[in-house]
Write an enzyme that holds these catalytic residues in place. Structure first.
Site, short mmCIF file in Angstrom:
data_model
loop_
_atom_site.label_atom_id
_atom_site.label_comp_id
_atom_site.label_asym_id
_atom_site.label_seq_id
_atom_site.Cartn_x
_atom_site.Cartn_y
_atom_site.Cartn_z
N GLU A 3 0.84 -1.20 0.00
CA GLU A 3 0.00 0.00 0.00
C GLU A 3 0.88 1.25 0.00
O GLU A 3 0.66 2.21 0.73
CB GLU A 3 -0.97 0.01 1.19
N GLU A 49 0.49 9.51 10.43
CA GLU A 49 0.53 8.53 9.34
C GLU A 49 1.19 9.07 8.07
O GLU A 49 1.92 8.35 7.38
CB GLU A 49 -0.87 8.00 9.03
N ARG A 67 -7.26 10.30 15.09
CA ARG A 67 -6.72 11.28 16.01
C ARG A 67 -7.07 12.71 15.62
O ARG A 67 -7.38 13.55 16.47
CB ARG A 67 -5.18 11.12 16.06
N HIS A 70 -15.27 3.22 19.12
CA HIS A 70 -13.88 2.91 19.43
C HIS A 70 -13.64 3.05 20.93
O HIS A 70 -14.27 3.88 21.61
CB HIS A 70 -12.97 3.87 18.66
#
Length: 369
Positions: free
Chosen positions: A119, A133, A214, A246
């Site tokens: 990916e 990320e 986040r 979550h």
């Protein structure tokens, strides 16, 4: 025989690695080992059990309130001393953009082991969104030997950064995993799933919500909750909103405080087969998850992306997803349009998924074999 380590730490990584592990393990040219850091413990274990994956190295690194600095330092040290120093590997596979990906790639690079990035090439163009990320995947690209990209745009992103060697467009293994899960779910009686979720009224249209990133913590998440409440009120008699909440307290506490309407069902996090089944039963999916942006279109489900920027722009361009961000009015209006306009809904639900057709793992094995 080539020695391969698949290294991952979270549920999304496990899902996307599972078909690769199965494919390479079935080939006598490869000796396969699996290492997990367990950034997500329970959710990770569910996926490993579902896909029958045996783990050779389990670092179990997470501790309460661990900072990114602490996690990064711990991972580099323990990946090296507890895995890479134990045996010689020809390839270390990492997937996506987690802290495990960056630290695994760096540790392997220091050992002069070839890094295979699955990916590869996703870019938002903003180093702070998603955080951390975007930084993880940009740095990993510069450490990797092989770059397996899901789309042509991902290839082009790497080309712009001067990365042109061993770059391949192969689709996304998430589609391989999804098709495996759909097949495995056939062995589960439909009545069993309905019994598990008996509190949900499936005679209504189901809107599946997932939100945990986040960058949405705080005010953005409160705005998303306000939008969900507005939708629930407007479609009180015809829509059931299902939100697997979550466990992060930044999400859980606010969700349970604000989302109290009777047609909003707050449920525990779903394991992977449950999530695939729930997506199949849904009319629309509202999500900030990257994986679900890729998966839901293969099930014919329109996706509204609860992020202000996305590195998965191909879905937006293909018409399988709409970027609504955390704008309350846009979330409400686009959801209403999909619920009220049959033609518009069919257009989105029938759009072609740009992330592949389920043969990505075989393509990667062919290239490395």
């Amino acid at each position: 025989m080539k020695s391969v380590l698949f290294l991952f730490g979270t549920r999304p990584e496990a899902i996307k690695m599972a078909p690769l592990i199965k494919t390479f393990s079935s080939d006598s040219k490869f000796s396969v080992k699996v290492g997990v850091t367990a950034q997500h413990r329970e959710m990770l274990d569910q996926v490993l059990d579902f896909f029958d994956i045996n783990v050779d190295y389990d670092l179990n690194v997470m501790t309460p309130n661990q900072t990114l600095h602490q996690l990064t330092a711990t991972l580099i040290e323990r990946i090296t001393t507890e895995i890479l120093d134990k045996e010689a590997f020809d390839y270390v596979f990492v997937q996506g953009d987690t802290t495990t990906v960056l630290t695994g790639a760096l540790a392997a690079f220091y050992k002069k082991i070839k890094v295979v990035h699955i990916e590869a090439g996703l870019r938002s163009g903003d180093m702070h969104s998603p955080f951390p990320e975007e930084m993880n995947r940009v740095l990993t690209s510069n450490l990797a030997t092989y770059h397996f990209c899901p789309t042509k745009r991902a290839v082009e992103n790497l080309e712009k950064e001067g990365l042109t060697t061993n770059v391949y467009e192969v689709g996304n293994t998430v589609i391989d995993a999804l098709l495996m899960a759909v097949e495995k779910n056939k062995s589960t009686n439909e009545a069993q799933f309905l019994q598990e979720f008996r509190a949900i009224d499936f005679s209504k249209k189901i809107i599946l919500v997932t939100c945990h990133r986040r960058e949405n913590f705080g005010e953005p998440f409160i705005t998303i909750c306000d939008a969900i409440n507005t939708i629930a009120e407007k479609y009180n008699d015809s829509v059931e909103i299902v939100y697997p909440v979550h466990l992060n307290p930044n999400v859980k506490e606010i969700a349970h405080q604000k989302l109290t309407r009777s047609n909003i069902k707050l449920i525990a996090p779903l394991d992977y087969p449950q999530l695939v089944w729930m997506m199949s039963k849904s009319t629309i999916v509202l999500t900030d998850s990257g994986g679900i942006q890729e998966e839901a279109p293969s099930l014919g489900k329109p996706v509204l992306v609860l992020r202000n920027v996305t590195e998965r722009t191909e879905g937006v361009d293909a018409g399988t997803a709409i970027l609504v961000g955390t704008d309350r009015e846009k979330i409400v209006s686009k959801t209403a349009e999909l619920l009220d306009d049959v033609t518009y809904y069919k257009q989105m639900s029938h759009a072609s998924n740009p992330y592949g057709k389920g043969d990505t793992s075989e393509l990667i094995r062919g290239i490395l074999g």
